[in-house]
Design a protein around this motif. Structure first.
Motif, PDB file in Angstrom:
ATOM      1  N   UNK A  41       0.819  -1.216   0.000  1.00 59.84           N
ATOM      2  CA  UNK A  41       0.000   0.000   0.000  1.00 59.84           C
ATOM      3  C   UNK A  41       0.859   1.274   0.000  1.00 59.84           C
ATOM      4  N   UNK A  42       2.141   1.113  -0.379  1.00 58.16           N
ATOM      5  CA  UNK A  42       3.106   2.212  -0.453  1.00 58.16           C
ATOM      6  C   UNK A  42       3.581   2.695   0.916  1.00 58.16           C
ATOM      7  N   UNK A  43       3.075   2.103   2.004  1.00 54.74           N
ATOM      8  CA  UNK A  43       3.450   2.538   3.353  1.00 54.74           C
ATOM      9  C   UNK A  43       4.381   1.522   4.018  1.00 54.74           C
ATOM     10  N   UNK A  44       5.172   2.016   4.977  1.00 53.52           N
ATOM     11  CA  UNK A  44       6.097   1.158   5.712  1.00 53.52           C
ATOM     12  C   UNK A  44       5.318   0.283   6.697  1.00 53.52           C
ATOM     13  N   UNK A  45       5.706  -0.996   6.763  1.00 48.67           N
ATOM     14  CA  UNK A  45       5.028  -1.952   7.634  1.00 48.67           C
ATOM     15  C   UNK A  45       5.895  -2.260   8.858  1.00 48.67           C
ATOM     16  N   UNK A  46       5.288  -2.221  10.051  1.00 49.02           N
ATOM     17  CA  UNK A  46       6.010  -2.459  11.295  1.00 49.02           C
ATOM     18  C   UNK A  46       5.162  -3.339  12.215  1.00 49.02           C
ATOM     19  N   UNK A  47       5.235  -4.650  12.071  1.00 50.85           N
ATOM     20  CA  UNK A  47       4.447  -5.533  12.940  1.00 50.85           C
ATOM     21  C   UNK A  47       4.983  -5.535  14.372  1.00 50.85           C
ATOM     22  N   UNK A  48       4.103  -5.654  15.341  1.00 51.65           N
ATOM     23  CA  UNK A  48       4.522  -5.747  16.738  1.00 51.65           C
ATOM     24  C   UNK A  48       4.952  -7.181  17.050  1.00 51.65           C
ATOM     25  N   UNK A  49       5.731  -7.343  18.114  1.00 57.08           N
ATOM     26  CA  UNK A  49       6.306  -8.643  18.475  1.00 57.08           C
ATOM     27  C   UNK A  49       5.770  -9.105  19.822  1.00 57.08           C
ATOM     28  N   UNK A  50       5.426 -10.383  19.916  1.00 56.30           N
ATOM     29  CA  UNK A  50       5.042 -11.012  21.186  1.00 56.30           C
ATOM     30  C   UNK A  50       5.884 -12.262  21.374  1.00 56.30           C
ATOM     31  N   UNK A  51       6.552 -12.362  22.551  1.00 59.10           N
ATOM     32  CA  UNK A  51       7.350 -13.541  22.871  1.00 59.10           C
ATOM     33  C   UNK A  51       6.669 -14.344  23.971  1.00 59.10           C
ATOM     34  N   UNK A  52       6.632 -15.655  23.807  1.00 59.45           N
ATOM     35  CA  UNK A  52       6.111 -16.544  24.846  1.00 59.45           C
ATOM     36  C   UNK A  52       7.163 -17.591  25.182  1.00 59.45           C
ATOM     37  N   UNK A  53       7.189 -18.001  26.472  1.00 61.02           N
ATOM     38  CA  UNK A  53       8.173 -18.992  26.893  1.00 61.02           C
ATOM     39  C   UNK A  53       7.594 -20.406  26.786  1.00 61.02           C
ATOM     40  N   UNK A  54       8.397 -21.398  27.134  1.00 60.20           N
ATOM     41  CA  UNK A  54       7.971 -22.791  27.018  1.00 60.20           C
ATOM     42  C   UNK A  54       6.886 -23.154  28.025  1.00 60.20           C
ATOM     43  N   UNK A  55       6.623 -22.265  28.979  1.00 59.28           N
ATOM     44  CA  UNK A  55       5.538 -22.471  29.942  1.00 59.28           C
ATOM     45  C   UNK A  55       4.250 -21.781  29.500  1.00 59.28           C
ATOM     46  N   UNK A  56       4.293 -21.176  28.300  1.00 60.12           N
ATOM     47  CA  UNK A  56       3.101 -20.529  27.754  1.00 60.12           C
ATOM     48  C   UNK A  56       2.859 -19.113  28.245  1.00 60.12           C
ATOM     49  N   UNK A  57       3.800 -18.554  28.982  1.00 58.60           N
ATOM     50  CA  UNK A  57       3.635 -17.206  29.520  1.00 58.60           C
ATOM     51  C   UNK A  57       4.297 -16.175  28.609  1.00 58.60           C
ATOM     52  N   UNK A  58       3.689 -14.978  28.557  1.00 57.36           N
ATOM     53  CA  UNK A  58       4.239 -13.888  27.737  1.00 57.36           C
ATOM     54  C   UNK A  58       5.458 -13.276  28.424  1.00 57.36           C
ATOM     55  N   UNK A  59       6.526 -13.129  27.682  1.00 57.21           N
ATOM     56  CA  UNK A  59       7.754 -12.524  28.208  1.00 57.21           C
ATOM     57  C   UNK A  59       7.640 -11.009  28.086  1.00 57.21           C
ATOM     58  N   UNK A  60       7.936 -10.309  29.171  1.00 53.06           N
ATOM     59  CA  UNK A  60       7.847  -8.854  29.188  1.00 53.06           C
ATOM     60  C   UNK A  60       8.769  -8.236  28.142  1.00 53.06           C
ATOM     61  N   UNK A  61       8.278  -7.187  27.494  1.00 51.19           N
ATOM     62  CA  UNK A  61       9.071  -6.501  26.462  1.00 51.19           C
ATOM     63  C   UNK A  61      10.320  -5.834  27.037  1.00 51.19           C
TER      64      UNK A  61
END
Length: 277
Positions: A90-110
């Motif tokens: 669409x002619x615009x710059x794309x910047x997807x956000x990132x989410x990390x999860x550990x092997x216990x299924x919990x989200x790792x703080x940014x």
């Protein structure tokens, strides 16, 4: 404890007030004298072993005397998820956000990682995002996303003799060509489907021929862009259908009609219209 000389014993006590008696276990007497009690209060510090991309880490609450109060596992990163793995140009710059999860299924703080994006991220192609771990983690992770060409749609679909003409909306930017898919199957079953590739972006219509008469054909189109030898495709357009017309004979000239000509006429009468002799 027993013994007649100096001796010492270590005990781990919880908080509170304690009273001591020295009592002889042989003569059953209480003794008085100078007794020394040395008290040690545990002071715990965290010993951190960082988790890596392949191995769990830990946080150990440990005193200088070696006593361990608790151990907490730092689970290693397991899944790196982008908010989107595919974008339409669409002619615009794309910047997807990132989410990390550990092997216990919990989200790792940014706060435990930083994200580095590649330059550009506007044109069709594949882009690699770098995630650098920090804090209680160590190592580097990567995630990819694609930018695909903008889709198009069928503007007009017209039946022709044993075929059809298809016209589409032209796309001028980040497109190398088009693919037209046509099928007698509404779900575009592989065995009943064919593809016509149109190279270049100048054309916006084409005729498909050699099809079966009196059959319904479902038609859809998509764009593609070739980058470094790899083709990137847009999503398919909404399918439209067309009924293929049969070929009509406008005129036939017969000199010396015979049995063969008569047989042809009787067998394929539907193909004859406005016959002129």
């Amino acid at each position: 404890t027993t013994g007649k000389n100096n001796f010492a014993e270590d005990y781990v006590l919880s908080a509170g007030t304690y009273y001591f008696d020295v009592y002889g276990c042989y003569d059953y007497k209480y003794y008085t004298g100078n007794y020394t009690f040395k008290l040690h209060v545990h002071t715990y510090k965290n010993e951190v072993t960082k988790a890596t991309t392949k191995k769990n880490g830990s946080i150990v609450e440990k005193c200088s005397c070696g006593a361990v109060k608790s151990t907490t596992t730092i689970y290693r990163p397991d899944k790196c998820k982008l908010s989107s793995k595919k974008y339409e140009y669409n002619k615009k710059k794309r910047t997807p956000s990132v989410t990390l999860k550990d092997t216990n299924g919990q989200t790792i703080s940014s706060s435990n990682y930083t994200v580095e994006y590649p330059s550009g991220r506007k044109n069709v192609g594949t882009y690699k995002v770098k995630i650098v771990l920090k804090g209680n983690y160590s190592g580097v992770l990567y995630a990819k996303f694609d930018i695909v060409p903008k889709s198009t749609s069928i503007a007009k679909l017209s039946p022709k003799s044993k075929g059809f003409n298809v016209t589409w909306k032209k796309q001028k930017s980040q497109v190398s060509g088009y693919e037209i898919q046509y099928s007698t199957s509404k779900k575009f079953a592989k065995s009943k489907t064919k593809i016509k590739t149109i190279s270049g972006v100048k054309n916006k219509s084409v005729k498909i021929s050699g099809l079966k008469a009196k059959k319904n054909y479902y038609v859809r189109i998509r764009t593609y862009k070739k980058v470094s030898g790899k083709k990137y495709y847009s999503s398919w357009s909404k399918a439209k259908f067309v009924k293929i017309s049969e070929q009509k004979i406008d005129r036939i000239l017969m000199y010396n009609p015979d049995a063969v000509a008569l047989w042809i006429f009787e067998k394929y009468t539907s193909l004859f219209s406005d016959v002129m002799l």
